[in-house]
Design an enzyme around this catalytic site. Structure first.
Site, PDB file in Angstrom:
ATOM      1  N   ARG A   1       0.825  -1.211   0.000  1.00 21.61           N
ATOM      2  CA  ARG A   1       0.000   0.000   0.000  1.00 21.61           C
ATOM      3  C   ARG A   1       0.853   1.253   0.000  1.00 21.61           C
ATOM      4  O   ARG A   1       0.536   2.230  -0.686  1.00 21.61           O
ATOM      5  CB  ARG A   1      -0.953  -0.033   1.198  1.00 21.61           C
TER       6      ARG A   1
ATOM      7  N   TYR B   1      -6.275  -0.988  -6.778  1.00 23.03           N
ATOM      8  CA  TYR B   1      -5.706  -2.204  -6.217  1.00 23.03           C
ATOM      9  C   TYR B   1      -5.066  -1.971  -4.855  1.00 23.03           C
ATOM     10  O   TYR B   1      -4.872  -0.854  -4.428  1.00 23.03           O
ATOM     11  CB  TYR B   1      -4.779  -2.937  -7.173  1.00 23.03           C
ATOM     12  N   GLU B   2      -4.787  -3.082  -4.175  1.00 23.84           N
ATOM     13  CA  GLU B   2      -4.337  -3.089  -2.771  1.00 23.84           C
ATOM     14  C   GLU B   2      -5.371  -2.442  -1.852  1.00 23.84           C
ATOM     15  O   GLU B   2      -5.025  -1.827  -0.850  1.00 23.84           O
ATOM     16  CB  GLU B   2      -2.982  -2.383  -2.624  1.00 23.84           C
ATOM     17  N   GLY B   3      -6.631  -2.596  -2.202  1.00 20.86           N
ATOM     18  CA  GLY B   3      -7.710  -1.988  -1.423  1.00 20.86           C
ATOM     19  C   GLY B   3      -8.063  -0.644  -2.003  1.00 20.86           C
ATOM     20  O   GLY B   3      -7.234   0.272  -2.034  1.00 20.86           O
TER      21      GLY B   3
END
Length: 596
Positions: free
Chosen positions: A295, A439-441
């Site tokens: 992140r 992406y990655e949340g």
């Protein structure tokens, strides 16, 4: 035109001047990393990025990856670039020395990472995911797995992936269906389908080490029943050669809006041999070691693209002649003035510049905290650093990527119609930047994490790691003299943040939807205050340098000019964010679902 020259002077400022008072420096683990050594690393990294990675950025976008019979080929030039990357040791820059890495500080590594992302964000994903996988394996795997896999991964011979998402579940991993059956010999047979797997298949490394979330037969329902498994593409044969194909296959690659030179794969695991990483049913704990590292890395992608977009826009604004200055002709020798004379063009350029410098300042602070979290001399320093990293990780991921897309969009606007066509090269920045918000949340998930987990954590202890230094700076620098406009502006924004924090805490206890409705605005507000703080610190340093006639005076004057623009034109967004938070959830939740 894609133009990029590494902003080494500003990077050196962030590394050596901006954060010397944060209590995270002077780590004995990095005593040998002198400013001269750091400068040499940055200079050499700039050469690689500018001369090897940047020329492949547009061609890689145009060609994309190729998929045929389960095999993925990266675009022309990528294999040779990756070879140079590994031979130069850039993949192992901050990785642990015990596994063959160089063990350099994150404060230096994140600056190199920014250059890589600025020149070729698709390329950055291949080593980037591997570094995250290494962190998870190093923290949770058995000694046997570490000794078997980490030297090859750190050495760049093997790469790593993160396999979470399935066709029916993304953020809600409690719905995950991939299964892992004990094989009776300490290994497991992993079966299931995963999607959106970056670098799930490629031709750059000899082996690919997949970290796969799956359920054991006795797993409880929901997220508490998820385990993590290490599943390599190749297994060793009887002679020890890694030549036996495991049951982990790419079934297709996605056709995407951007990052086209990065292979985004659909993966099928058919009784693939794997090994448990960490404890049964506690896979998310191990995977989040990788996810949190990623992140921050995704945030750096936003910053890198923003810097590349800025430099490309500045080049065009100085070259493109169109119209005359509103205050009178500035270049009488030309048929028209360069568009950089126009206030609106300068507004766009300064906006991008301010976002970039603000994000770089925050990244420098957080990367120093990452180093202190591991290598701090006292438990108090390590804890304070860990608290700041935990609080700011969702801010770095979401804010930097939001602003990266905004910066790319403004660059296109500077080019006018020429920015909309591929030939200019800047439209690629918009397409490449968009995925980083997802992406990655997604960034909405990051905002929920901030207000739902990080804000109330440990009775507000995470927040104190940020609030205390900001409050101390305001008190120490007063509101008089040349610093007055900056300290006063920071104080007002900080008071808005404090008020919003109390408001969300009070309302959220009664109604969780109130916290959810406020989350995105709160993340932006906290990020703006963080930028205001780093800019105010920058101004204090720059004013002292100018007063003493020290160093690169033009650089320090430009630093003050950029900070003044930020305070005048961008920081007022903090007031808007506070007012939006104050309005509450009512207008968001009032409309009937059927009316949408």
């Amino acid at each position: 035109m894609q133009v990029y020259s590494a902003p080494l002077r500003d990077m050196q400022f962030v590394l050596n001047e901006l954060h010397t008072d944060d209590g995270f420096g002077d780590l004995s683990a990095f005593a040998e990393i002198t400013p001269e050594l750091a400068e040499a690393v940055l200079t050499e990294a700039a050469k690689l990025c500018e001369n090897v990675l940047l020329p492949l950025n547009r061609s890689g976008d145009e060609e994309g990856c190729h998929f045929e019979n389960g095999v993925v080929r990266t675009p022309a030039g990528f294999k040779d670039a990756f070879r140079q990357f590994v031979e130069g040791g850039w993949n192992a820059l901050v990785l642990p020395a015990k596994w063959g890495g160089q063990g350099l500080p994150e404060a230096l590594g994140k600056l190199v990472e920014e250059m890589i992302c600025a020149t070729n964000v698709s390329f950055s994903l291949y080593p980037g995911l591997t570094n995250g996988a290494i962190a998870a394996i190093d923290a949770y795997a058995s000694d046997t797995l570490k000794e078997t896999y980490l030297p090859k991964m750190v050495g760049g011979e093997w790469s790593g992936t993160m396999c979470l998402t399935e066709p029916h579940c993304g953020t809600d991993l409690g719905l995950l269906r991939t299964r892992a059956e004990p094989a009776g010999d300490g290994s497991y047979k992993v079966s299931g389908a995963k999607i959106f797997i970056s670098a799930g298949e490629q031709d750059l490394t000899d082996n690919i080490v997949h970290l796969v979330l799956a359920r054991l037969p006795d797993a409880p329902r929901g997220v508490k029943g998820i385990s993590l498994f290490l599943v390599p593409k190749f297994l060793p044969d009887a002679a020890g050669a890694w030549s036996v194909r495991n049951g982990a296959h790419c079934t297709m690659i996605e056709h995407k809006m951007g990052i086209k030179a990065s292979a985004t794969c659909q993966m099928l695991f058919e009784e693939a041999t794997g090994w448990l990483v960490g404890e049964p049913h506690r896979g998310l704990e191990a995977m989040f070691t990788m996810m949190n590292a990623e992140r921050v890395g995704v945030g750096i992608q936003g910053l890198g693209i923003g810097e590349a977009a800025y430099q490309s826009a500045v080049w065009y604004a100085k070259e493109r002649v169109q119209g005359r200055s509103l205050s009178g002709t500035k270049h009488p020798d030309k048929p028209a003035d360069p568009i950089i004379v126009h206030p609106d063009v300068r507004r766009m350029l300064l906006t991008i510049r301010a976002w970039n410098e603000g994000c770089r300042g925050i990244a420098g602070w957080i990367s120093r905290a990452l180093d202190a979290e591991k290598h701090g001399e006292t438990p108090e320093v390590r804890q304070r650093a860990a608290d700041l990293v935990a609080l700011m990780t969702p801010v770095v991921k979401a804010l930097f990527t939001d602003l990266g897309l905004e910066s790319a969009s403004l660059a296109v606007q500077c080019y006018g119609g020429h920015g909309f066509i591929r030939e200019s090269g800047v439209e690629q920045y918009m397409r490449d930047a968009r995925i980083a918000m997802l992406y990655e949340g997604t960034n909405g998930i990051q905002a929920l994490d901030l207000v739902g987990r990080k804000m109330p954590a440990e009775m507000g202890r995470y927040l104190r790691s940020f609030f205390h230094p900001v409050s101390a700076f305001i008190e120490e620098n007063g509101g008089e003299g040349a610093m007055a406009p900056f300290v006063t502006g920071l104080k007002r924004a900080f008071e808005a943040l404090q008020g919003a924090t109390a408001m969300i805490a009070e309302r959220g206890m009664k109604d969780p939807e109130e916290a959810g409705a406020a989350s995105a605005d709160y993340l932006r507000l906290l990020g703006l205050v963080a930028m205001a703080y780093t800019f105010a610190k920058s101004v204090r340093i720059a004013q002292a340098r100018l007063a003493g006639g020290e160093g690169d005076l033009a650089f320090y004057k430009a630093k003050i000019d950029t900070a003044r623009f930020f305070y005048d034109r961008l920081l007022p967004q903090a007031t808007a964010a506070f007012l939006a938070i104050k309005a509450g959830k009512a207008s968001i939740m009032a409309m009937d679902e059927a009316a949408f």
